[in-house]
Scaffold this motif. Structure first.
Motif, PDB file in Angstrom:
ATOM      1  N   LYS A 133     -37.925  25.605 135.986  1.00 57.97           N
ATOM      2  CA  LYS A 133     -36.620  24.957 135.915  1.00 57.97           C
ATOM      3  C   LYS A 133     -35.904  25.315 134.612  1.00 57.97           C
ATOM      4  O   LYS A 133     -34.712  25.627 134.605  1.00 57.97           O
ATOM      5  N   THR A 134     -36.657  25.302 133.514  1.00 59.50           N
ATOM      6  CA  THR A 134     -36.075  25.672 132.212  1.00 59.50           C
ATOM      7  C   THR A 134     -35.593  27.117 132.236  1.00 59.50           C
ATOM      8  O   THR A 134     -34.510  27.433 131.725  1.00 59.50           O
ATOM      9  N   ILE A 148     -32.336  27.466 134.213  1.00 58.88           N
ATOM     10  CA  ILE A 148     -31.195  26.929 133.468  1.00 58.88           C
ATOM     11  C   ILE A 148     -30.759  27.899 132.378  1.00 58.88           C
ATOM     12  O   ILE A 148     -29.563  28.172 132.207  1.00 58.88           O
ATOM     13  N   ASP A 198     -27.198  29.948 132.070  1.00 54.54           N
ATOM     14  CA  ASP A 198     -26.398  29.873 130.847  1.00 54.54           C
ATOM     15  C   ASP A 198     -26.062  31.279 130.349  1.00 54.54           C
ATOM     16  O   ASP A 198     -24.916  31.568 129.979  1.00 54.54           O
ATOM     17  N   VAL A 214     -30.829  21.584 140.131  1.00 56.16           N
ATOM     18  CA  VAL A 214     -30.161  22.430 139.126  1.00 56.16           C
ATOM     19  C   VAL A 214     -28.664  22.546 139.385  1.00 56.16           C
ATOM     20  O   VAL A 214     -27.895  22.857 138.471  1.00 56.16           O
ATOM     21  N   ILE A 249     -26.245  21.070 136.888  1.00 59.90           N
ATOM     22  CA  ILE A 249     -26.298  21.820 135.624  1.00 59.90           C
ATOM     23  C   ILE A 249     -25.559  23.143 135.781  1.00 59.90           C
ATOM     24  O   ILE A 249     -24.846  23.583 134.869  1.00 59.90           O
TER      25      ILE A 249
END
Length: 243
Positions: free
Chosen positions: A60-61, A64, A68, A200, A203
């Motif tokens: 998940k990190t 993300i 970005d 997600v 985000i």
């Protein structure tokens, strides 16, 4: 009465034209469109073998951070190509992005996907003949790299997408592809992948808004570690993906 009937016919034709345009727009994001996106893990396979991604939380990190970095580096190219879908702008963006992509693996992945998208779009969306003309001219000149982000913006602009929708779509396609790669790498199951994508999404929307509507001159890297990891993909002893 004849004037009213004629106006109604024109309104119907206009509505029908818009509806048909939407079918073409939806097809562009269909996973069945053979653009080669699922042959690339966007650095995830290398990150997994480097033990940077070993758990669902790590995944998940990673997703993300990837979104970005996609927003900061690639959305400006998508945006500029969408609002100015012409040959001169496309070629300028293509050369600029080629100079900005710092690792060979990422650069090859971008040109492979962009070239495939342009080829498919020129063949499928025959109602936009300039796509085929632009592609043939670019192939003849040999001076175009066909990087994915500018081609994506160009095609979306010619298909009638507005800039905001195009940029969100690009982030969505990136998220879809990396989570699909995670499924095939057995980092997450199909149901878990669907749950992760839904988690997600807010985000992704926030990041899309953050980096939206920026000129290509503002493009930058926010997560250089991802770029470094992807550059190591070619050194993997065994690999499932091209990048």
């Amino acid at each position: 009465m004849e004037g009213v009937e004629e106006a109604n016919k024109n309104d119907f034709k206009s509505s029908q034209s818009v509806s048909l345009q939407q079918w073409s727009q939806w097809q562009l994001f269909d996973s069945i469109l053979p653009t080669g996106g699922f042959a690339h893990s966007l650095g995830l396979e290398a990150a997994m073998q480097a033990r940077l991604v070993v758990s669902p939380e790590d995944l998940k990190t990673y997703v993300i951070h990837l979104l970005d970095n996609t927003g900061s580096l690639l959305l400006p190219f998508v945006y500029t190509a969408t609002i100015s879908p012409d040959t001169q702008t496309w070629h300028k963006l293509d050369r600029l992005l080629n100079a900005m992509l710092t690792n060979e693996i990422g650069r090859k992945a971008s040109t492979a996907q962009g070239s495939a998208l342009m080829r498919v779009s020129a063949s499928v969306f025959s109602e936009i003949p300039c796509l085929k003309t632009m592609r043939n001219a670019a192939l003849s000149s040999g001076a175009v790299f066909f990087h994915h982000a500018p081609v994506f913006g160009l095609v979306c602009g010619l298909l009638g997408f507005d800039a905001e929708t195009t940029q969100r779509a690009y982030v969505f396609v990136t998220m879809r592809d990396v989570i699909s790669a995670a499924t095939r790498l057995n980092l997450v199951g199909p149901l878990g992948a669907a749950v992760l994508q839904h988690q997600v999404a807010p985000i992704a929307e926030s990041l899309s808004t953050k980096w939206m509507n920026r000129d290509a001159g503002e493009a930058c890297q926010t997560c250089p570690l991802l770029d470094t990891v992807q550059g190591c993909h070619g050194y993997l002893f065994s690999r499932l993906f091209c990048s």
